[in-house]
Design an enzyme around this catalytic site. Structure first.
Site, PDB file in Angstrom:
ATOM      1  CG  HIS A 110      -1.877  -1.193   1.191  1.00 20.25           C
ATOM      2  ND1 HIS A 110      -2.560  -1.609   2.288  1.00 20.25           N
ATOM      3  CD2 HIS A 110      -2.199  -2.074   0.197  1.00 20.25           C
ATOM      4  CE1 HIS A 110      -3.282  -2.689   1.993  1.00 20.25           C
ATOM      5  NE2 HIS A 110      -3.058  -2.993   0.724  1.00 20.25           N
ATOM      6  CG  HIS A 153      -7.740  -2.787  -1.517  1.00 23.60           C
ATOM      7  ND1 HIS A 153      -7.122  -1.809  -0.768  1.00 23.60           N
ATOM      8  CD2 HIS A 153      -6.948  -3.893  -1.408  1.00 23.60           C
ATOM      9  CE1 HIS A 153      -6.033  -2.303  -0.211  1.00 23.60           C
ATOM     10  NE2 HIS A 153      -5.898  -3.578  -0.580  1.00 23.60           N
ATOM     11  CG  ASP A 178      -3.669  -4.842  -3.029  1.00 23.71           C
ATOM     12  OD1 ASP A 178      -3.175  -4.085  -2.181  1.00 23.71           O
ATOM     13  OD2 ASP A 178      -4.488  -5.734  -2.749  1.00 23.71           O
ATOM     14  CG  HIS A 215      -0.453  -9.035  -3.069  1.00 21.12           C
ATOM     15  ND1 HIS A 215      -0.334  -7.722  -3.439  1.00 21.12           N
ATOM     16  CD2 HIS A 215      -1.301  -9.053  -2.014  1.00 21.12           C
ATOM     17  CE1 HIS A 215      -1.068  -6.976  -2.636  1.00 21.12           C
ATOM     18  NE2 HIS A 215      -1.667  -7.750  -1.765  1.00 21.12           N
TER      19      HIS A 215
HETATM   20 ZN    ZN Z   1      -4.038  -4.504  -0.359  1.00 24.61          ZN
END
Ligand code: ZN
Length: 305
Positions: free
Chosen positions: A79, A235, A239, A262
């Site tokens: 973040h 969000h 990311d 991720h």
């Molecule tokens: Zn995140």
């Protein structure tokens, strides 16, 4: 398009709880020299080891992005990296007194607010970019990331969850500091109650509370209300922007991410960087232009800086 490198106009000092360790962690962001890039320092360890933001030092896990030189690590960097990428910051030293970056409210808002409160400083060097010059695709199971050449940075993100509040959501955005602040920075991370309880039981989440994330059960929301209906996909975009910044150089091109996380973001960007036909590492200005152009003087907007 930003043409000069940029750093902070003053020091930013933050403290919050780390969700993995449960510890209070202090994070100090400091201005850095031209071409210094992004460097983390574990101030709580003997000798204060430095870990540079470089692709080989970044790992994508299911729940977070981790910076590690093999001996020392810092969890949850995504973040903060997203805020740096979104605001166009090139050079910064990040001093951390603990094993992770605090999650705060689960968004990048505190980083953006505190950085901009003290202002940014343009530096007399051309901004460096990773430029996508040919289409490149990475797939992993159902997830897919497609990179394509484009002016500036454009991202498209699609998510699909079998949950009444989420379902299928999509967002496309031309990224610049203004759109980043308006459309992305405020979006909080989200998690499912069952999954969080399982991780708590295993001791993987020593901190973390309903203040750090949107928490869902199978029917709906367990805490507060959404900031916007599609906060979830925003969000994911937050990311993605953090994970695309593993070189510390801004990305120039179009990135389309579908059903990704991720792990796939980091795998995809590492593959991209090692494909010479797909990327070029470039300056925003011809070198000669620097002799004729001087960056405007930065001003601190906040009297306390
Ligand atoms: Zn995140």
């Amino acid at each position: 398009m930003q043409r000069f490198q940029q750093t902070l106009a003053a020091i930013v000092d933050l403290e919050g709880e780390g969700v993995f360790s449960g510890q209070r962690v202090r994070v100090v962001l400091e201005p850095a020299e031209t071409d210094a890039g992004v460097v983390f320092v574990r101030e709580d360890l003997p000798g204060a080891p430095r870990i540079a933001l470089r692709p080989e030092n970044v790992l994508g896990t299911e729940g977070a992005t981790v910076l590690s030189d093999g001996r020392h690590s810092i969890y949850m960097v995504e973040h903060l990296l997203s805020a740096l990428h979104g605001l166009g910051i090139d050079n910064v030293v990040i001093r951390v007194w603990g094993p992770e970056i605090p999650l705060f409210d689960g968004s990048a808002e505190i980083f953006v607010r505190e950085i901009l409160a003290c202002g940014l400083k343009l530096q007399p060097a051309a901004k460096r970019f990773v430029e996508i010059i040919r289409s490149f695709e990475v797939r992993n199971g159902v997830g897919r990331i497609l990179f394509r050449p484009a002016e500036g940075l454009t991202i498209s993100v699609r998510i699909a969850f079998q949950h009444p509040l989420i379902g299928e959501q999509e967002i496309s955005l031309r990224v610049n500091p203004i759109s980043y602040q308006r459309e992305i920075a405020f979006a909080r991370t989200f998690g499912f109650k069952e999954d969080l309880l399982r991780r708590k039981e295993k001791g993987l989440l020593k901190g973390g509370s309903l203040a750090n994330a949107i928490v869902l059960d199978e029917k709906g929301l367990l805490n507060g209300s959404l900031r916007v209906q599609d906060e979830f996909v925003r969000h994911k975009a937050l990311d993605l922007l953090g994970d695309l910044f593993v070189t510390g150089w801004a990305l120039k091109g179009e990135v389309r991410a579908e059903l990704s996380g991720h792990k796939l973001h980091i795998e995809a960007v590492k593959n991209l960087l090692t494909a010479p036909e797909a990327v070029r590492f470039s300056d925003g200005l011809p070198a000669v232009a620097l002799f004729f152009l001087t960056p405007p003087r930065a001003r601190a907007i906040n009297p306390r800086c």
